[in-house]
Design a protein around this motif. Sequence first.
Motif, PDB file in Angstrom:
ATOM      1  N   ASN A  87       0.821  -1.206   0.000  1.00  0.00           N
ATOM      2  CA  ASN A  87       0.000   0.000   0.000  1.00  0.00           C
ATOM      3  C   ASN A  87       0.855   1.255   0.000  1.00  0.00           C
ATOM      4  O   ASN A  87       0.529   2.248   0.636  1.00  0.00           O
ATOM      5  CB  ASN A  87      -0.969   0.012   1.194  1.00  0.00           C
ATOM      6  CG  ASN A  87      -2.172   0.904   0.950  1.00  0.00           C
ATOM      7  OD1 ASN A  87      -2.494   1.216  -0.197  1.00  0.00           O
ATOM      8  ND2 ASN A  87      -2.828   1.327   2.014  1.00  0.00           N
ATOM      9  N   GLY A  88       1.949   1.186  -0.724  1.00  0.00           N
ATOM     10  CA  GLY A  88       2.836   2.329  -0.852  1.00  0.00           C
ATOM     11  C   GLY A  88       2.990   2.743  -2.301  1.00  0.00           C
ATOM     12  O   GLY A  88       2.530   2.061  -3.227  1.00  0.00           O
ATOM     13  N   ILE A  89       3.619   3.882  -2.509  1.00  0.00           N
ATOM     14  CA  ILE A  89       3.802   4.441  -3.844  1.00  0.00           C
ATOM     15  C   ILE A  89       5.238   4.932  -3.979  1.00  0.00           C
ATOM     16  O   ILE A  89       5.790   5.541  -3.053  1.00  0.00           O
ATOM     17  CB  ILE A  89       2.823   5.596  -4.118  1.00  0.00           C
ATOM     18  CG1 ILE A  89       1.373   5.082  -4.135  1.00  0.00           C
ATOM     19  CG2 ILE A  89       3.148   6.315  -5.421  1.00  0.00           C
ATOM     20  CD1 ILE A  89       0.338   6.173  -4.323  1.00  0.00           C
ATOM     21  N   GLY A 148       3.782   3.904   2.899  1.00  0.00           N
ATOM     22  CA  GLY A 148       5.136   4.325   2.589  1.00  0.00           C
ATOM     23  C   GLY A 148       5.228   4.995   1.230  1.00  0.00           C
ATOM     24  O   GLY A 148       4.816   4.431   0.225  1.00  0.00           O
ATOM     25  N   ILE A 149       5.755   6.211   1.192  1.00  0.00           N
ATOM     26  CA  ILE A 149       5.921   6.952  -0.053  1.00  0.00           C
ATOM     27  C   ILE A 149       7.422   7.107  -0.308  1.00  0.00           C
ATOM     28  O   ILE A 149       8.165   7.520   0.580  1.00  0.00           O
ATOM     29  CB  ILE A 149       5.250   8.335  -0.001  1.00  0.00           C
ATOM     30  CG1 ILE A 149       3.787   8.193   0.461  1.00  0.00           C
ATOM     31  CG2 ILE A 149       5.342   9.018  -1.353  1.00  0.00           C
ATOM     32  CD1 ILE A 149       2.925   7.350  -0.459  1.00  0.00           C
ATOM     33  N   PHE A 166      10.085  14.316   3.753  1.00  0.00           N
ATOM     34  CA  PHE A 166      10.830  13.145   3.315  1.00  0.00           C
ATOM     35  C   PHE A 166      12.207  13.094   3.982  1.00  0.00           C
ATOM     36  O   PHE A 166      12.825  14.130   4.239  1.00  0.00           O
ATOM     37  CB  PHE A 166      10.993  13.143   1.793  1.00  0.00           C
ATOM     38  CG  PHE A 166       9.752  12.721   1.052  1.00  0.00           C
ATOM     39  CD1 PHE A 166       9.576  11.402   0.670  1.00  0.00           C
ATOM     40  CD2 PHE A 166       8.759  13.646   0.761  1.00  0.00           C
ATOM     41  CE1 PHE A 166       8.428  10.999  -0.012  1.00  0.00           C
ATOM     42  CE2 PHE A 166       7.610  13.261   0.085  1.00  0.00           C
ATOM     43  CZ  PHE A 166       7.440  11.934  -0.299  1.00  0.00           C
ATOM     44  N   ASP A 167      12.667  11.875   4.248  1.00  0.00           N
ATOM     45  CA  ASP A 167      13.993  11.640   4.817  1.00  0.00           C
ATOM     46  C   ASP A 167      14.880  10.958   3.790  1.00  0.00           C
ATOM     47  O   ASP A 167      14.402  10.202   2.938  1.00  0.00           O
ATOM     48  CB  ASP A 167      13.903  10.737   6.061  1.00  0.00           C
ATOM     49  CG  ASP A 167      13.114  11.383   7.183  1.00  0.00           C
ATOM     50  OD1 ASP A 167      13.277  12.597   7.397  1.00  0.00           O
ATOM     51  OD2 ASP A 167      12.321  10.672   7.828  1.00  0.00           O
ATOM     52  N   PHE A 168      16.196  11.206   3.896  1.00  0.00           N
ATOM     53  CA  PHE A 168      17.139  10.469   3.064  1.00  0.00           C
ATOM     54  C   PHE A 168      17.116   9.001   3.480  1.00  0.00           C
ATOM     55  O   PHE A 168      17.142   8.681   4.658  1.00  0.00           O
ATOM     56  CB  PHE A 168      18.555  11.012   3.231  1.00  0.00           C
ATOM     57  CG  PHE A 168      18.769  12.369   2.622  1.00  0.00           C
ATOM     58  CD1 PHE A 168      17.744  13.034   1.979  1.00  0.00           C
ATOM     59  CD2 PHE A 168      20.008  12.985   2.699  1.00  0.00           C
ATOM     60  CE1 PHE A 168      17.941  14.291   1.424  1.00  0.00           C
ATOM     61  CE2 PHE A 168      20.217  14.227   2.145  1.00  0.00           C
ATOM     62  CZ  PHE A 168      19.188  14.896   1.501  1.00  0.00           C
ATOM     63  N   VAL A 218      17.408   7.982  -2.875  1.00  0.00           N
ATOM     64  CA  VAL A 218      16.096   7.451  -2.506  1.00  0.00           C
ATOM     65  C   VAL A 218      15.648   8.116  -1.213  1.00  0.00           C
ATOM     66  O   VAL A 218      16.366   8.088  -0.218  1.00  0.00           O
ATOM     67  CB  VAL A 218      16.139   5.919  -2.329  1.00  0.00           C
ATOM     68  CG1 VAL A 218      14.769   5.391  -1.926  1.00  0.00           C
ATOM     69  CG2 VAL A 218      16.617   5.245  -3.610  1.00  0.00           C
ATOM     70  N   LEU A 219      14.487   8.740  -1.252  1.00  0.00           N
ATOM     71  CA  LEU A 219      13.902   9.381  -0.078  1.00  0.00           C
ATOM     72  C   LEU A 219      12.626   8.642   0.296  1.00  0.00           C
ATOM     73  O   LEU A 219      11.985   8.005  -0.549  1.00  0.00           O
ATOM     74  CB  LEU A 219      13.584  10.855  -0.348  1.00  0.00           C
ATOM     75  CG  LEU A 219      14.756  11.748  -0.777  1.00  0.00           C
ATOM     76  CD1 LEU A 219      14.752  11.892  -2.295  1.00  0.00           C
ATOM     77  CD2 LEU A 219      14.682  13.118  -0.112  1.00  0.00           C
TER      78      LEU A 219
END
Length: 447
Positions: free
Chosen positions: A124-126, A173-174, A194-196, A206-207
């Motif tokens: 259920n993430g993108i 999770g995005i 967003f986090d690194f 990728v964040l």
Amino acid sequence: SNSPFILSSSVRRISSSSSSRNRLQQQSGSSSRAPFWLLSTALGATIVSSSSSSTLENNNGDSTNTWNNSSIALKTAVAHCSPAVNDSTTPTTSRRRNGDDHEKASTTTTTHFPEELLHHDHYNGITLHLDQLNNSSDNNSNDSIPESLLDPATFEAQLKAALAEWKAQGKKGIWIHCPVEHAALVPIATRLGFDFHMVHNKQTLVLSQWLPTDTTNKLPLGPTHQVGVGCIVLCPWDKTRMLVVQEKTGPAARWKLWKMPTGLSDPGEDLHRAAERELHEETGLTANCDGILVFRQAHSSRSGTRASSDLFFVCQMTLQLPEGFVVPTSSTTNNGENDETNDTTSSQQLFQACPDEIAAIRWMPVREYCDQERWQTSPVYQQLNRVIWQAAQQQQQQQSSQSPDEVDTPNSQQQQHWRIHHETLPLGLGISKTATNTIYYPRQSNL
């Protein structure tokens, strides 16, 4: 408009399947329709998606009349272009991207980013793939992706709106994959939460962001471990000796320590392949990995370094001698030990030291290796070397067996059950008084 580029996926969905549209028109009894250019004419300068709501909040939270009017215009144009098109919210569909044979998770189409840039996972993430922008591998894949997406102000507005929509849909999770050439968009993503996470192939950052506020973040951590291998190679014609190297740089070089060939595994590389590769790169020797003798685990706790863990596997190797190699005859010294000077010339024909890393290669008596002064300051390496010594002893017993039956018949010790044992010991080596490693090694069991 807050959405200057979102028509593209709607237009593609309406126009790309002419056969489906004709079939729907036949079912509805309609044989005529307005030309496709009517769609863009009706929209004018403002571009919107038919699957969007009739209002859109701008950055100040005010609904825009332009959006409402354009939505009505779009619905009118769509009705003329294809009477059978349903202008209600796009239903949940199962998507296949870029010709994948594996069916992706069910998704609800978003109106803020082209679907070509989105991957819907089974958790259920993108994932928003900015690394798919300007992809020249498919000349037709990005016709509907406008360059305006790279405008920082546009990107921030679209990402903010998309996050609100995804959160309302219950997404979790995005992820954003941002290549180096679009690094200017990274600060925008971090401002929006967003986090690194990691760097992929040295080119793509990728964040990640966890949207639910009522549950803890369940996204996996970024890379946290490095995996190293060490190679134990006993001399084929004299099992009392093992292959050792001296390095040109690093702590072992500073200590003038003779050590087994070692190195780090590459991504996607199995341990035994890593051991075989590292041995060949450092010494030029070819060998097969027979198994793992022992491994240890360490954790970095130094200030200023990222939290990480280290796994180091000691592999027992069997050397493959080149065809035509003449095995030297061994002799003994006055104290009864095998004399390694007799085969120095033959061994140097085998060795090809890596010019950047290795200063010297030799066969060293296993006992001499284990008794090096530096090892005596480390309980971890004392235990590790005991395992190496025991393995060498077993090989020596097999080599000295006169009868083939004795080699194949297990003795009483070999019939014991063995299990991998772990023990946390002080590291020593003069590095830290508190540092410890966990070492794993085989030990007889009462089971």
